[in-house]
Design a protein around this motif. Structure first.
Motif, short mmCIF file in Angstrom:
data_model
loop_
_atom_site.label_atom_id
_atom_site.label_comp_id
_atom_site.label_asym_id
_atom_site.label_seq_id
_atom_site.Cartn_x
_atom_site.Cartn_y
_atom_site.Cartn_z
N LEU A 284 0.80 -1.22 0.00
CA LEU A 284 0.00 0.00 0.00
C LEU A 284 0.84 1.27 0.00
CD1 LEU A 284 -2.82 -1.03 2.49
CD2 LEU A 284 -2.97 -0.83 0.00
N ILE B 108 -10.81 -8.13 3.32
CA ILE B 108 -9.35 -8.02 3.47
C ILE B 108 -8.92 -9.05 4.49
CG2 ILE B 108 -7.44 -6.50 4.09
CD1 ILE B 108 -9.34 -4.15 3.26
N LEU C 196 -1.33 -5.76 2.09
CA LEU C 196 -2.73 -6.14 2.08
C LEU C 196 -2.92 -7.36 1.21
CD1 LEU C 196 -5.77 -3.88 1.72
CD2 LEU C 196 -5.39 -5.59 -0.04
N THR C 197 -3.74 -8.29 1.70
CA THR C 197 -4.19 -9.42 0.90
C THR C 197 -5.71 -9.46 1.03
OG1 THR C 197 -2.17 -10.69 1.22
CG2 THR C 197 -4.15 -11.94 0.66
N ARG D 294 -5.79 -9.95 5.21
CA ARG D 294 -4.62 -9.54 5.99
C ARG D 294 -4.26 -8.09 5.65
NH1 ARG D 294 1.25 -9.54 5.46
NH2 ARG D 294 0.98 -10.08 3.28
N LEU D 295 -4.18 -7.29 6.71
CA LEU D 295 -3.64 -5.94 6.61
C LEU D 295 -2.58 -5.84 7.69
CD1 LEU D 295 -3.55 -3.08 5.49
CD2 LEU D 295 -5.37 -2.48 7.09
N ARG E 100 -1.75 -5.55 12.96
CA ARG E 100 -2.42 -6.40 11.98
C ARG E 100 -3.87 -6.63 12.41
NH1 ARG E 100 -2.63 -10.73 15.01
NH2 ARG E 100 -0.92 -11.18 16.40
N ASN E 101 -4.69 -6.98 11.45
CA ASN E 101 -6.09 -7.29 11.78
C ASN E 101 -6.18 -8.68 12.39
OD1 ASN E 101 -5.34 -7.96 8.98
ND2 ASN E 101 -7.39 -8.84 8.83
#
Length: 176
Positions: free
Chosen positions: A26, A65, A43-44, A67-68, A78-79
Motif C-alpha cells: 500500500l 481483506i 494487504l491481501t 490480511r492488513l 495487523r487485523n
C-alpha cells in the motif's frame, strides 16, 4: 503485487470489477510519504464492485481483506479477523474490526460516502509505539485508552473523543 485474478467489464453505462490481490504494498501503490521512517503496509484480499459510470457513480459491492499488516520500526499492527467492507448506494460500511499490536488492541468501524466519513476508534495502546508512528516524537511511554470519532470531509476531518493517559511521557525530537 500479485493480482491472482481480476476482471473489469464495462457496459454502456455500467462497470463490474472483481479482483484478488496478494501482498499489495500500500505504501508504494498509494505513493505514501513515510519521511525517513522505514514503513510498510501489506494487504491481501478481494473486492467485488459494480455501478454506473454516470455523472454521479452508484456503487455496490464488498471487499474482504484477509490480511492488513503495518510495519514501522519494531511496531507491527495487523487485523485479528478479516476486514469486511460493504458498498451500497455510494455508502461504504466498515464492519467493526479488531487490530492488534504489541501491547495494543483497538476496534475500528464506521461509514463513509465518496466525500465524507464517520469513523469510530476504541482501544488501548502502549505509547512506546508512538515514536514509530509519529515523526518528531523521540521517546514515549505509558498507556493510552482512547474512544474517538473522526467525522467530516476527507480533506478536512474533525477528531473528537476522549483519551485517558496512564503513566505517560512523551519527548519530542530535538528538545531536551
Amino acid at each position: 503485487l500479485t493480482l491472482e485474478h481480476g476482471t473489469v467489464d464495462l457496459g454502456d453505462e455500467t462497470f463490474h470489477l472483481e479482483a484478488f490481490a496478494y501482498d499489495l504494498d500500500l505504501v508504494r501503490a498509494l505513493d505514501l510519504d513515510t519521511g525517513e521512517r522505514q514503513m510498510s503496509a501489506m494487504l491481501t484480499g478481494e473486492v467485488s464492485l459494480s455501478g454506473l459510470l454516470s455523472e454521479r457513480p452508484r456503487l455496490r459491492g464488498h471487499a474482504l481483506i484477509n490480511r492488513l499488516q503495518v510495519l514501522s520500526g519494531d511496531l507491527e499492527i495487523r487485523n485479528k479477523r478479516p476486514i469486511q467492507i460493504s458498498a451500497e448506494r455510494d455508502r461504504f460500511t466498515l464492519k467493526k474490526t479488531r487490530f492488534l499490536g504489541p501491547d495494543m488492541a483497538f476496534d475500528l468501524s464506521g461509514r463513509a460516502n465518496l466525500s465524507r466519513m464517520n469513523i469510530e476508534l476504541d482501544g488501548l495502546a502502549d505509547l512506546r509505539a508512538l515514536a514509530d508512528l509519529v515523526s518528531g516524537v523521540g521517546r514515549s511511554s505509558g498507556r493510552l485508552r482512547v474512544n474517538a470519532r473522526i467525522t467530516g470531509p476527507f480533506d478536512d476531518p474533525s477528531f473528537r473523543g476522549e483519551g485517558k493517559l496512564e503513566n505517560g511521557a512523551v519527548s519530542l525530537s530535538g528538545f531536551p
